[in-house]
Write an enzyme that holds these catalytic residues in place. Structure first.
Site, PDB file in Angstrom:
ATOM      1  N   HIS A  94      44.626  39.555  56.212  1.00 24.30           N
ATOM      2  CA  HIS A  94      43.148  39.705  55.791  1.00 24.30           C
ATOM      3  C   HIS A  94      42.370  40.528  56.782  1.00 24.30           C
ATOM      4  O   HIS A  94      42.473  40.073  58.033  1.00 24.30           O
ATOM      5  CB  HIS A  94      42.483  38.291  55.536  1.00 24.30           C
ATOM      6  N   HIS A  96      38.584  43.178  57.368  1.00 23.49           N
ATOM      7  CA  HIS A  96      37.530  43.840  56.743  1.00 23.49           C
ATOM      8  C   HIS A  96      37.435  45.121  57.130  1.00 23.49           C
ATOM      9  O   HIS A  96      36.208  45.561  57.488  1.00 23.49           O
ATOM     10  CB  HIS A  96      36.206  43.258  57.153  1.00 23.49           C
ATOM     11  N   ASP A 119      54.164  55.759  48.440  1.00 23.87           N
ATOM     12  CA  ASP A 119      55.034  55.328  49.372  1.00 23.87           C
ATOM     13  C   ASP A 119      55.063  53.627  49.582  1.00 23.87           C
ATOM     14  O   ASP A 119      56.138  53.267  50.029  1.00 23.87           O
ATOM     15  CB  ASP A 119      54.812  55.978  50.861  1.00 23.87           C
ATOM     16  N   HIS A 169      34.246  41.197  48.438  1.00 21.43           N
ATOM     17  CA  HIS A 169      34.748  40.619  49.763  1.00 21.43           C
ATOM     18  C   HIS A 169      35.473  41.789  50.727  1.00 21.43           C
ATOM     19  O   HIS A 169      35.013  42.762  51.223  1.00 21.43           O
ATOM     20  CB  HIS A 169      35.505  39.495  49.581  1.00 21.43           C
ATOM     21  N   TYR A 227      65.503  56.206  51.671  1.00 21.96           N
ATOM     22  CA  TYR A 227      64.573  56.523  52.848  1.00 21.96           C
ATOM     23  C   TYR A 227      65.009  55.721  54.132  1.00 21.96           C
ATOM     24  O   TYR A 227      65.327  54.439  54.093  1.00 21.96           O
ATOM     25  CB  TYR A 227      63.050  56.189  52.560  1.00 21.96           C
TER      26      TYR A 227
END
Length: 231
Positions: A94, A96, A119, A169, A227
């Site tokens: 998580h 910001h 991708d 958020h 790839y």
């Protein structure tokens, strides 16, 4: 094994400011040992420059602290909810980060305009609905955050689109390992930045053509991927 789990979580957390995804103490990363039902997560409010492997807090999937003297991240219930809901996920991040968070605050998904985005994500990076006043104020805000993410992914494969923007958020990303979740967090911020610049150049720009999306995503993901090097 749990010492190794703490080390993985610690190293993932250190990568967040190194990649410019973190300001101050915003954000966290966790790593799950699914066989044991335990994850390691950053302690709440601890500066990244002071962080040590021993500081990682071990929490089980019932929410009980297994090991650690510090309080775990305030986002721990969100991580726990996602681990319970996404059975293929072994790491969660998580942040910001600025551009992805700008889209989240605006309540807009990150549109998919090019192959860089394709991708990593099989479509736009979705945004959740706004949380209700009851969900925010019922005493289980972080758990409810996980619920609105799972609601948004009711018809989406979390490994086809390993990121979400929580409305008002910020982004959450995930992967089969926490190292992969960090990589996806970097990609999500990169794609959000490029999408914003693309919209400035061409406000009427449309999403990438399906054939190009399929080609770029599937050459990196799934049974036909070619790839990189063979494992």
């Amino acid at each position: 094994m749990l010492t190794e789990l703490k080390r993985e979580a610690y190293e993932a957390n250190l990568l967040l400011p190194r990649h410019g995804l973190i300001n101050l103490t915003f954000g966290n990363a966790s790593a799950l040992d699914r066989a044991k039902g335990i994850f390691a997560i950053k302690p709440s409010g601890v500066d990244y420059t002071a962080l040590q492997p021993k500081d990682m807090v071990l929490v089980d999937l019932d929410g009980k602290i297994v090991e650690g003297k510090l309080r775990p991240s305030s986002d721990t219930p969100t991580h726990r909810r996602l681990y319970l809901g996404f059975k293929t996920v072994g790491g969660i991040v998580h942040t910001h980060s600025s551009h992805a968070t700008a889209f989240a605050q605006a309540g807009r998904p990150v549109p998919i305009f090019g192959t860089t985005h394709a991708d990593y994500f099989y479509g736009e990076i979705p945004v959740t609905r706004k949380m209700t006043a009851a969900e925010i104020g019922n005493g289980a805000y972080e758990w409810e955050t996980g619920n609105v993410i799972l609601e948004r992914f009711a018809k989406l494969d979390p490994l086809d689109c390993p990121a979400v923007l929580v409305n008002r958020h910020a982004p959450f990303t995930w992967g089969q390992t926490v190292a992969k979740a960090v990589e996806v967090a970097v990609a999500a911020e990169c794609c959000a930045h490029m999408a914003l610049m693309s919209l400035q150049l061409e406000p009427r720009l449309r999403a990438i053509e399906p054939a190009l999306l399929n080609k770029h995503f599937k050459r990196k993901h799934g049974p036909g991927a070619y790839y990189g090097q063979k494992k």
